[in-house]
Design an enzyme around this catalytic site. Sequence first.
Site, mmCIF file in Angstrom:
data_model
loop_
_atom_site.group_PDB
_atom_site.id
_atom_site.type_symbol
_atom_site.label_atom_id
_atom_site.label_comp_id
_atom_site.label_asym_id
_atom_site.label_seq_id
_atom_site.Cartn_x
_atom_site.Cartn_y
_atom_site.Cartn_z
ATOM 1 N N HIS A 16 0.827 -1.200 0.000
ATOM 2 C CA HIS A 16 0.000 0.000 0.000
ATOM 3 C C HIS A 16 0.869 1.261 0.000
ATOM 4 O O HIS A 16 2.050 1.245 0.375
ATOM 5 C CB HIS A 16 -0.948 0.017 1.209
ATOM 6 C CG HIS A 16 -0.254 0.113 2.529
ATOM 7 N ND1 HIS A 16 0.314 1.277 3.006
ATOM 8 C CD2 HIS A 16 -0.029 -0.819 3.491
ATOM 9 C CE1 HIS A 16 0.840 1.069 4.187
ATOM 10 N NE2 HIS A 16 0.650 -0.198 4.515
ATOM 11 N N GLU A 101 -1.521 -7.195 7.861
ATOM 12 C CA GLU A 101 -0.220 -6.916 8.451
ATOM 13 C C GLU A 101 -0.024 -7.721 9.733
ATOM 14 O O GLU A 101 -0.988 -8.145 10.378
ATOM 15 C CB GLU A 101 -0.083 -5.414 8.733
ATOM 16 C CG GLU A 101 1.271 -4.970 9.280
ATOM 17 C CD GLU A 101 2.453 -5.325 8.391
ATOM 18 O OE1 GLU A 101 2.742 -6.540 8.242
ATOM 19 O OE2 GLU A 101 3.106 -4.403 7.879
#
Length: 232
Positions: A16, A101
């Site tokens: 990202h 994550e």
Amino acid sequence: MSDLDATTPRIFLVRHGETEWTKNGRYTGTTDLELTHTGIAQVKGTASYLVGSGKLIDPARIARIWVSPRKRALQTLGLLFNNSSTEPGTYNAVITEDIAEWNYGDYEGLLVGEIRAGRKERGLDGHVEWDIWRDGCEGGESAQQVTERLDRLISEIREIQEPCMNGEGSADVVLVAHGHILRAFVKRWLKYPLDNQLPLMFSPGAIGILSYRNHDLDEPGFYLGMALPLQE
């Protein structure tokens, strides 16, 4: 036989774009931050060069997309395919915690120096500094837990790509996720333990590429560099 034969299925790793915590190095796991203006520009720039018909990531060749459920990853997915002639909803995108994550637990929002100082105050590390790849996170995930979920995802990818090792259909996959988990994914793809000393860097908004050597499912590898498709 060339290792660079683009008919071999590939795995595109997309980190990202920048967030406020990316800029200052804070550990960002479950905290749901959006991209900064710079982060949006990073992803748009990557997409304009690399995503679209006849480009490196060609929607016509994508079999599956896996994306982290965090806002910054979902926002990146949308921006990544905005310049494509195919709408993201028309292919099989899966939102999954398997590529979320690393769960940093008690270390969420901290800098690495703050984590190490706090652990030493609690007498945890002695003469050896904390290393997430070996020690995991208090109140969060261990390296073993991360390994298990990534290995599960790798098994799914291999099932999709195994019948297509010589270009038999569209079998590229895309993972849209985060810096730590994508570097962990590379290690597990190469069958290394997470505490293997393999220094990897992954810039916000960047794309990495994994595949197989010699069209062989048992020879996973990564590209040090790859020539881009010729533009007509």
